[in-house]
Design a protein around this motif. Structure first.
Motif, short mmCIF file in Angstrom:
data_model
loop_
_atom_site.label_atom_id
_atom_site.label_comp_id
_atom_site.label_asym_id
_atom_site.label_seq_id
_atom_site.Cartn_x
_atom_site.Cartn_y
_atom_site.Cartn_z
N THR A 58 0.87 -1.17 0.00
CA THR A 58 0.00 0.00 0.00
C THR A 58 0.91 1.23 0.00
OG1 THR A 58 -0.08 0.19 2.41
CG2 THR A 58 -1.78 -1.20 1.35
N ARG A 90 -6.42 -1.78 -7.39
CA ARG A 90 -7.34 -1.86 -6.25
C ARG A 90 -6.92 -3.02 -5.35
NH1 ARG A 90 -12.30 -4.03 -4.82
NH2 ARG A 90 -13.47 -2.63 -3.49
N ASP A 91 -6.91 -2.75 -4.05
CA ASP A 91 -6.55 -3.77 -3.06
C ASP A 91 -7.74 -4.68 -2.85
OD1 ASP A 91 -5.78 -5.30 -0.89
OD2 ASP A 91 -5.20 -3.60 0.36
N GLY A 94 -8.80 -4.76 0.70
CA GLY A 94 -9.05 -3.48 1.35
C GLY A 94 -10.52 -3.31 1.69
N THR A 95 -10.78 -2.71 2.84
CA THR A 95 -12.16 -2.46 3.26
C THR A 95 -12.70 -1.19 2.63
OG1 THR A 95 -11.35 -1.32 5.23
CG2 THR A 95 -11.88 -3.67 5.45
N ASP A 96 -11.80 -0.33 2.17
CA ASP A 96 -12.17 0.93 1.52
C ASP A 96 -12.00 0.74 0.01
OD1 ASP A 96 -12.22 3.51 0.48
OD2 ASP A 96 -11.09 4.37 2.14
N ARG A 97 -12.98 1.16 -0.77
CA ARG A 97 -12.89 1.01 -2.23
C ARG A 97 -11.70 1.76 -2.80
NH1 ARG A 97 -17.93 3.12 -5.07
NH2 ARG A 97 -17.00 4.91 -4.11
N ARG A 98 -11.24 2.77 -2.09
CA ARG A 98 -10.12 3.57 -2.59
C ARG A 98 -8.77 2.93 -2.27
NH1 ARG A 98 -11.73 8.67 0.69
NH2 ARG A 98 -12.12 6.93 2.08
N ALA A 99 -8.75 1.88 -1.48
CA ALA A 99 -7.49 1.24 -1.09
C ALA A 99 -6.79 0.65 -2.31
CB ALA A 99 -7.75 0.15 -0.05
#
Length: 160
Positions: A58, A90-91, A94-99
């Motif tokens: 990240t 995109r991760d 990730g819990t956030d779409r922006r991760a």
């Protein structure tokens, strides 16, 4: 320990520390030359190396590893991405779409490794003169030296 032994040991320790400083300087010059050939700033090359070694990462993990402010890393990643060195993806965990995760692009990595080929060959030739026990000792010394450097860096970071 006699004063002769302690004097000899002290000279050896001083010599090793001096050699490590000289090595750091020489590797810095080599990295600068490699970066110049690839049109990468020193910090950009450092971050690319971290992604190659530890990635995908990240951006915040990269900032921590590099000891840089996240905004500085954003600029570095923008340049690396424009140069075709890394991709932001995109991760999936990730819990956030922006991760996002930063991944090194393999086709450009070969270009980077090619510039280090001379040093790699020189190291192979140098290490061929050491037996397995000596190589294990050298590997342990370098691992422990790296860890000492990491700890000193973290200590300075906490003081700043």
């Amino acid at each position: 320990m006699s004063s002769i032994e302690s004097g000899g040991r002290r000279r050896s320790v001083t010599g090793i520390k001096g050699s490590l400083r000289a090595l750091r300087n020489q590797l810095s010059l080599l990295n600068h030359q490699v970066g110049a050939r690839l049109e990468l700033r020193d910090g950009d090359l450092d971050c690319l190396e971290l992604v190659l070694e530890h990635g995908p990462l990240t951006p915040s993990a990269l900032a921590r590893r590099a000891g840089l402010h996240p905004a500085t890393v954003t600029g570095i990643l923008d340049r690396l991405q424009r140069g075709g060195w890394v991709a932001r993806e995109r991760d999936p965990e990730g819990t956030d779409r922006r991760a996002v995760l930063v991944r090194a692009l393999k086709d450009r990595s070969a270009e980077l490794y090619g510039l280090y080929a001379g040093m790699s060959t020189a190291m192979d030739d140098l290490l061929a003169d050491y037996d397995e026990e000596q190589l294990a000792l050298l590997a342990d010394f370098l691992r422990r030296t790296t860890e000492a450097g990491r700890a000193a860096t973290e200590d300075l970071g906490r003081q700043g």
